[in-house]
Design a protein around this motif. Structure first.
Motif, short mmCIF file in Angstrom:
data_model
loop_
_atom_site.label_atom_id
_atom_site.label_comp_id
_atom_site.label_asym_id
_atom_site.label_seq_id
_atom_site.Cartn_x
_atom_site.Cartn_y
_atom_site.Cartn_z
N ASP A 59 13.95 -0.71 -9.50
CA ASP A 59 14.42 0.00 -8.31
C ASP A 59 15.95 0.03 -8.24
O ASP A 59 16.56 1.09 -8.04
CB ASP A 59 13.85 -0.69 -7.08
CG ASP A 59 14.10 0.08 -5.80
OD1 ASP A 59 13.44 1.10 -5.59
OD2 ASP A 59 14.98 -0.34 -5.03
N ILE A 63 9.69 -5.15 -10.19
CA ILE A 63 9.82 -3.87 -9.49
C ILE A 63 11.24 -3.71 -8.93
O ILE A 63 11.84 -2.65 -9.00
CB ILE A 63 8.77 -3.76 -8.37
CG1 ILE A 63 7.36 -3.65 -8.97
CG2 ILE A 63 9.07 -2.57 -7.45
CD1 ILE A 63 6.24 -3.68 -7.95
N TYR A 77 4.04 -0.57 -7.71
CA TYR A 77 3.45 -1.49 -6.73
C TYR A 77 1.93 -1.30 -6.65
O TYR A 77 1.16 -2.24 -6.82
CB TYR A 77 4.08 -1.25 -5.35
CG TYR A 77 3.54 -2.17 -4.27
CD1 TYR A 77 2.58 -1.72 -3.36
CD2 TYR A 77 3.96 -3.50 -4.18
CE1 TYR A 77 2.06 -2.57 -2.39
CE2 TYR A 77 3.45 -4.35 -3.21
CZ TYR A 77 2.50 -3.89 -2.31
OH TYR A 77 1.99 -4.73 -1.35
N ILE A 127 12.80 7.68 -7.42
CA ILE A 127 12.80 6.24 -7.16
C ILE A 127 11.57 5.82 -6.38
O ILE A 127 10.87 4.87 -6.74
CB ILE A 127 14.07 5.84 -6.39
CG1 ILE A 127 15.32 6.15 -7.22
CG2 ILE A 127 14.03 4.37 -6.01
CD1 ILE A 127 16.63 5.90 -6.49
N GLU A 128 11.26 6.54 -5.29
CA GLU A 128 10.12 6.14 -4.44
C GLU A 128 8.82 6.26 -5.21
O GLU A 128 7.96 5.36 -5.17
CB GLU A 128 10.06 7.02 -3.18
CG GLU A 128 9.01 6.60 -2.16
CD GLU A 128 9.31 5.26 -1.49
OE1 GLU A 128 10.41 5.12 -0.90
OE2 GLU A 128 8.45 4.36 -1.58
N THR A 166 14.54 -0.20 -2.11
CA THR A 166 13.50 0.63 -1.48
C THR A 166 12.64 -0.19 -0.52
O THR A 166 12.32 0.26 0.58
CB THR A 166 12.64 1.29 -2.57
OG1 THR A 166 13.51 2.11 -3.38
CG2 THR A 166 11.52 2.12 -1.99
N HIS A 167 12.25 -1.38 -0.91
CA HIS A 167 11.39 -2.21 -0.04
C HIS A 167 12.20 -2.95 1.01
O HIS A 167 11.76 -3.10 2.16
CB HIS A 167 10.58 -3.19 -0.88
CG HIS A 167 9.42 -3.80 -0.12
ND1 HIS A 167 8.44 -3.03 0.46
CD2 HIS A 167 9.11 -5.09 0.14
CE1 HIS A 167 7.56 -3.82 1.05
NE2 HIS A 167 7.96 -5.07 0.88
N TRP A 207 8.54 3.45 -7.55
CA TRP A 207 8.25 2.22 -6.84
C TRP A 207 6.77 2.17 -6.49
O TRP A 207 6.08 1.17 -6.73
CB TRP A 207 9.09 2.12 -5.54
CG TRP A 207 9.11 0.74 -4.94
CD1 TRP A 207 10.07 -0.21 -5.10
CD2 TRP A 207 8.10 0.14 -4.10
NE1 TRP A 207 9.73 -1.36 -4.43
CE2 TRP A 207 8.53 -1.16 -3.80
CE3 TRP A 207 6.87 0.58 -3.58
CZ2 TRP A 207 7.77 -2.05 -3.00
CZ3 TRP A 207 6.12 -0.28 -2.79
CH2 TRP A 207 6.57 -1.57 -2.52
N GLN A 208 6.23 3.23 -5.91
CA GLN A 208 4.81 3.26 -5.51
C GLN A 208 3.91 3.12 -6.74
O GLN A 208 2.88 2.43 -6.68
CB GLN A 208 4.51 4.58 -4.76
CG GLN A 208 5.27 4.76 -3.46
CD GLN A 208 4.86 3.76 -2.38
OE1 GLN A 208 3.76 3.21 -2.41
NE2 GLN A 208 5.76 3.48 -1.43
N GLY A 219 11.52 -6.75 -4.05
CA GLY A 219 11.08 -5.38 -4.39
C GLY A 219 12.19 -4.36 -4.41
O GLY A 219 11.94 -3.16 -4.45
N GLY A 220 13.46 -4.84 -4.35
CA GLY A 220 14.57 -3.90 -4.50
C GLY A 220 15.00 -3.27 -3.18
O GLY A 220 14.53 -3.61 -2.10
#
Ligand SMILES: O=C(O)[C@@H](O)[C@@H](O)[C@H](O)[C@H](O)CO
Ligand SMILES: [Mg+2]
Length: 403
Positions: free
Chosen positions: A91, A87, A72, A64-65, A294-295, A68-69, A291-292
């Motif tokens: 996520d 995003i 982004y 996931i991370e 995670t953010h 995401w990165q 951003g979901g």
């Protein structure tokens, strides 16, 4: 590894438009994420279809991370509501998959439950103060511990948050923006009268909130904040446009009324100064536009350092998928404040069956594995996209203003 083999965008309009991303792994597990951006739905759908989905196929859904990165940093053109909603959809779908594979409700993966339920606020509105307070009495009778109050403004044909329909509120009311007229001088005296009447009728054992919807200058906001202090609002929301974060210093100097901002934000950078200088009390940025999960975890953790609590946006134009994911986040997050809850229509709830439930003024996400929300694709296909945009505001002299 749960390899992503398919992903598709589902646009449906059960009374209003929603955009949903569905990601499928090779072992048949799927996850879904909300990608709805009111009035700009097709921009996010295209962003996902054309620029994101091709990058997902073949990836490990557990990462996931990293994904995401990738999305982004890889966008190059960082931030913005369209990019961050896209995003966010990826996520949330991936968190849904991870939790399903673990056989756990999503909140367990975030750190477990920090509370027994999620306090929500309902929306009482009416053309007059008395109509609005009468609606608030009904919400209190339904068990709500927190109620937002929005009333009509004498001399104006319309204002934010006041609708004919008392349970469902949909501001995107036409294919092209409806042009409304706004007058701050007509509006300002109505709110203290509304809160005085509400406190007299409802008492002090219910939280009362109000949304000024980006329409005041900082010093007008300071005056309204001071005028409301005797009625102890839970918060005053979006008092002034927040691109200029330092303008909140002027409001903070004049009033102790708690401030909530952030539903139009989409990254931590939009609120970093507001949080670090403790210029606000609640951050409203939510899962679908921020951003979901995670953010949002990063935003909530920064906020926790500065006594800022969460107060997620939860309007009807955020789908039940966003609500489900937000409730798991709300159940876990240590610095929880409150969750907005504008109910969805029955046809929306049929398209998006969900595990979350309402009782005694709180929502609970349920114990289903994942975030507990699904989409009935056959039913969704029966509601084709319908162009709809948010209104605009002009002042009485014709100049453009904030809606
Ligand atoms: O606090 C709120 O819920 C409002 O600000 C929203 O109704 C907002 O106007 C809509 O989400 C815009 O689509
Ligand atoms: Mg608002």
């Amino acid at each position: 590894m749960p390899k992503i083999i398919d992903a598709r965008v589902i646009v449906t309009c059960p009374g209003r438009n929603f955009v949903t991303l569905k990601i499928v792994t090779e072992d048949g597990v799927h996850g879904i994420g909300d990608a709805t951006l009111n009035g700009r739905e097709l921009a996010v759908a295209a962003y996902l279809q054309e620029h994101v989905i091709p990058c997902l196929i073949g990836r490990d859904a557990h990462k996931i991370e990293d994904i995401w990165q990738f999305l982004y940093r890889g966008a190059y053109w960082r931030r913005g509501p369209v990019t961050m909603s896209a995003i966010a959809a990826v996520d949330v779908a991936l968190w849904d998959i991870k939790a399903k594979l673990a056989g756990l409700p999503l909140y367990q993966l975030l750190g477990g439950a920090s509370r027994t339920g999620v306090m929500v606020y309902g929306h009482a509105n009416g053309q007059t103060v008395d109509d609005t307070v009468a609606q608030a009495i009904k919400y209190k009778a339904m068990g709500y511990k927190a109620i937002r109050l929005q009333t009509g403004v004498p001399g104006l044909n319309s204002t934010y948050g006041v609708s004919k329909d008392k349970l469902f509120y949909e501001p995107a009311d036409a294919a092209l923006p409806t042009e409304n007229i706004w007058s701050t001088s007509r509006y300002l005296p109505t709110v203290p009268e509304l809160f005085a009447t509400a406190r007299a009728e409802l008492g002090w054992d219910v939280h009362l909130l109000h949304d000024s919807h980006h329409r005041l200058t900082p010093i007008e906001a300071a005056r309204l904040g001071k005028d409301l202090e005797p009625y102890r609002p839970f918060w005053l929301e979006d008092v002034t446009p927040a691109e200029n974060q330092e303008s909140f210093r002027w409001i903070r100097r004049h009033t102790t009324t708690p401030l909530a901002v952030g539903e139009v934000f989409n990254t931590i950078w939009d609120c970093k100064q507001l949080i670090e200088e403790q210029l606000i009390d609640f951050i409203r940025t939510t899962i679908v536009h921020g951003g979901g999960i995670t953010h949002l975890r990063r935003i909530a953790s920064l906020a926790d350092l500065y006594n800022v609590r969460t107060g997620f946006h939860g309007a009807t134009d955020l789908s039940p998928v966003c609500m489900g994911a937000a409730l798991h986040f709300d159940l876990w997050v240590p610095n929880f404040g409150i969750q907005e809850y504008m109910r969805h229509t029955p046809e929306t709830d049929e398209v998006f069956p969900h595990a979350y439930t309402f009782s005694d003024g709180e929502l609970h996400p349920g114990e289903a594995a994942g975030h507990g929300v699904e989409i009935d694709e056959d039913l969704a296909a029966k509601y084709p996209y319908r162009p709809a945009q948010l209104p605009v505001n002009r002042l009485e002299d014709g100049s453009m203003f904030n809606w």
